[in-house]
Design an enzyme around this catalytic site. Structure first.
Site, PDB file in Angstrom:
ATOM      1  N   ASP A  99      -4.963 -11.224   7.496  1.00  0.00           N
ATOM      2  CA  ASP A  99      -3.058 -11.870   6.711  1.00  0.00           C
ATOM      3  C   ASP A  99      -1.888 -11.477   8.160  1.00  0.00           C
ATOM      4  O   ASP A  99      -2.398 -11.004   9.002  1.00  0.00           O
ATOM      5  CB  ASP A  99      -2.709 -10.361   5.767  1.00  0.00           C
ATOM      6  CG  ASP A  99      -4.191  -9.393   6.086  1.00  0.00           C
ATOM      7  OD1 ASP A  99      -4.602  -9.228   7.214  1.00  0.00           O
ATOM      8  OD2 ASP A  99      -4.412  -8.671   5.334  1.00  0.00           O
ATOM      9  N   GLU A 169       0.888  -9.691   1.095  1.00  0.00           N
ATOM     10  CA  GLU A 169       1.636  -8.083  -0.181  1.00  0.00           C
ATOM     11  C   GLU A 169       1.621  -8.707  -1.086  1.00  0.00           C
ATOM     12  O   GLU A 169       1.708  -7.804  -2.589  1.00  0.00           O
ATOM     13  CB  GLU A 169       2.319  -7.536   1.407  1.00  0.00           C
ATOM     14  CG  GLU A 169       1.647  -7.196   2.133  1.00  0.00           C
ATOM     15  CD  GLU A 169       0.651  -6.155   2.028  1.00  0.00           C
ATOM     16  OE1 GLU A 169       1.301  -5.290   0.709  1.00  0.00           O
ATOM     17  OE2 GLU A 169       0.457  -5.542   3.321  1.00  0.00           O
TER      18      GLU A 169
END
Length: 442
Positions: A99, A169
């Protein structure tokens, strides 16, 4: 003080009596020689986090790293996502994901390379940014793994697809990349792997969870409505602040009294906003909630119970039908529970144990955090996937915490500070070991 993987290997050999493995030893030496580059990348990423859906520069850095070792890279997949492909003969297709995004947190670690970056978020507000969940560690391990495997092409056969995913997120990045044709435009995976750092494991260790590992995540918005007026004449109003307080209190019973004790669930009110002045009763109050569960049954029951509580408290407060609370799930932000394929998890666990020693491999408990990594294995392809946890805590601090009960800074804490060198070297070693096993030449 520098942390040498050669010393790590020697100590592991002594402690765990690892079988001789010349390939492992050569990989460890390669990682050691590459560490200066990885450390520089890590500190650069740490100093300059970008928020979800805004990871343009971060994605460009990781894309450049992949290109430099021979990956064919496609950018802007599902936003700022990147996909690097390295073909190396016949064999399985293995996806490895990192990520890219940071968090709107003011860093308080005191590190010499601490982030001082401030940016305007998508709403236009200026915020401090921090890699408070360790995505900078993830990207560095990802890069080190790509560099090592590109140099070891004589040791494996198949296709690597390295994914740099945005917006983890906010639970949007994996969905966006899949919707943009990830499994259609690029080779379809036989396996999907990822690593996530841990704020509760010492650096140098790796944790595993078979089966359900991370929870379902829902974000819920509640608008509590009333009838505003002067604070000196509350009898002429229906006070939404008092009503919101009642709702917040009653919501505590959703888990404690309406959910079977053996069913994991969380209901957290993370934000409450209402009113503008001391002597004004407002017309509405807004609440923001995060909901966590593991099964669809518990998830749906929790949502329904919250709606019932909001309506019931409003009726008790005399709110007319047209002003009943508005309860909405945040669109596009549901993240399903992450399930680590048991067979693949056991295989990667055994492989990593044979490389770093069984004493450094832990079985850990499922968590109520969420990860949109789950989406890569919930498409119609049902690809086996697993995510291992990478210890990131200074072993001395970990030992003190175990001895004294001192809490360690958690993920998303302004004080979360991974110990970079052993964490990164262990992560790259573990990931490379898994790939060499899964893509072993026949």
């Amino acid at each position: 003080m520098k942390f040498s993987p050669l010393l790590l290997t020697a100590s592991l050999l002594a402690a765990s009596q690892l079988a001789a493995n010349p390939l492992r030893d050569s990989v460890v030496k390669k990682i050691d020689s590459d560490y200066a580059h990885l450390e520089s990348l890590y500190t650069d990423l740490h100093r300059s986090p970008e928020l979800s859906l805004m990871e343009e520069k971060t994605a460009a850095k990781i894309a450049a790293e992949l290109r430099s070792v021979g990956f064919e890279v496609t950018e802007k997949v599902g936003g700022h996502g990147i996909v690097g492909v390295l073909k190396n003969g016949p064999g399985p297709v293995l996806y490895y994901r990192t990520d890219l995004d940071g968090l709107p947190i003011l860093e308080e670690t005191g590190l010499p390379y601490a982030s001082k970056t401030r940016v305007k978020d998508l709403s236009g507000s200026e915020v401090a940014t921090m890699h408070g969940c360790g995505h900078d560690i993830h990207m560095t391990v990802f890069t080190g793994t790509a560099r090592a495997l590109a140099a070891l092409k004589d040791q494996w056969s198949g296709t690597l697809v390295f994914i740099g995913q945005p917006a983890e997120e906010v639970g949007a990045g994996a969905r966006a990349m899949l919707a943009d044709g990830l499994y259609a435009k690029f080779p379809k995976p036989d396996f999907v792997l990822a690593a996530h750092d841990s704020a509760t494991l010492p650096a140098g260790t790796v944790g595993f969870i078979e089966g359900a590992a991370w929870a379902n995540v829902d974000s819920m918005d509640i608008t509590v409505r009333g009838r505003g007026g002067h604070g000196a004449y509350p009898h002429t109003t229906i006070d939404p602040i008092v009503l919101a307080a009642r709702i917040v209190t009653t919501l505590q019973t959703v888990v404690s009294r309406e959910t079977r004790p053996l069913d994991p669930a969380v209901v957290t009110v993370g934000s409450i906003h209402g009113g503008t002045k001391h002597n004004i009763i407002p017309n509405e109050v807004k609440l923001q909630l995060t909901l966590r569960s593991y099964t669809e049954e518990v998830r749906q029951r929790t949502i329904a119970t919250i709606k019932r509580i909001c309506r019931g408290e409003a009726i008790a407060a005399g709110v007319p039908e047209e002003l009943m609370p508005v309860v909405e799930l945040a669109g596009g932000q549901f993240t399903p529970a992450t399930y680590n394929n048991p067979e693949l998890t056991r295989r990667t666990k055994n492989t990593i144990a044979s490389w770093i020693g069984a004493d450094n491999v832990r079985n850990i408990d499922p968590e109520m955090g969420g990860e949109d990594f789950s989406l890569y294995s919930t498409t119609r392809e049902k690809v086996p996937a697993t995510m291992f946890r990478l210890g990131a805590v200074d072993p001395k601090l970990y030992a003190e915490s175990v001895k004294n009960g001192t809490p360690l800074p958690s993920l998303h804490s302004s004080k979360f500070a991974p110990l970079p060198e052993p964490t990164i070297k262990t992560g790259v070693t573990a990931a490379v070991a898994c790939v060499l096993d899964l893509l072993a030449k026949k």
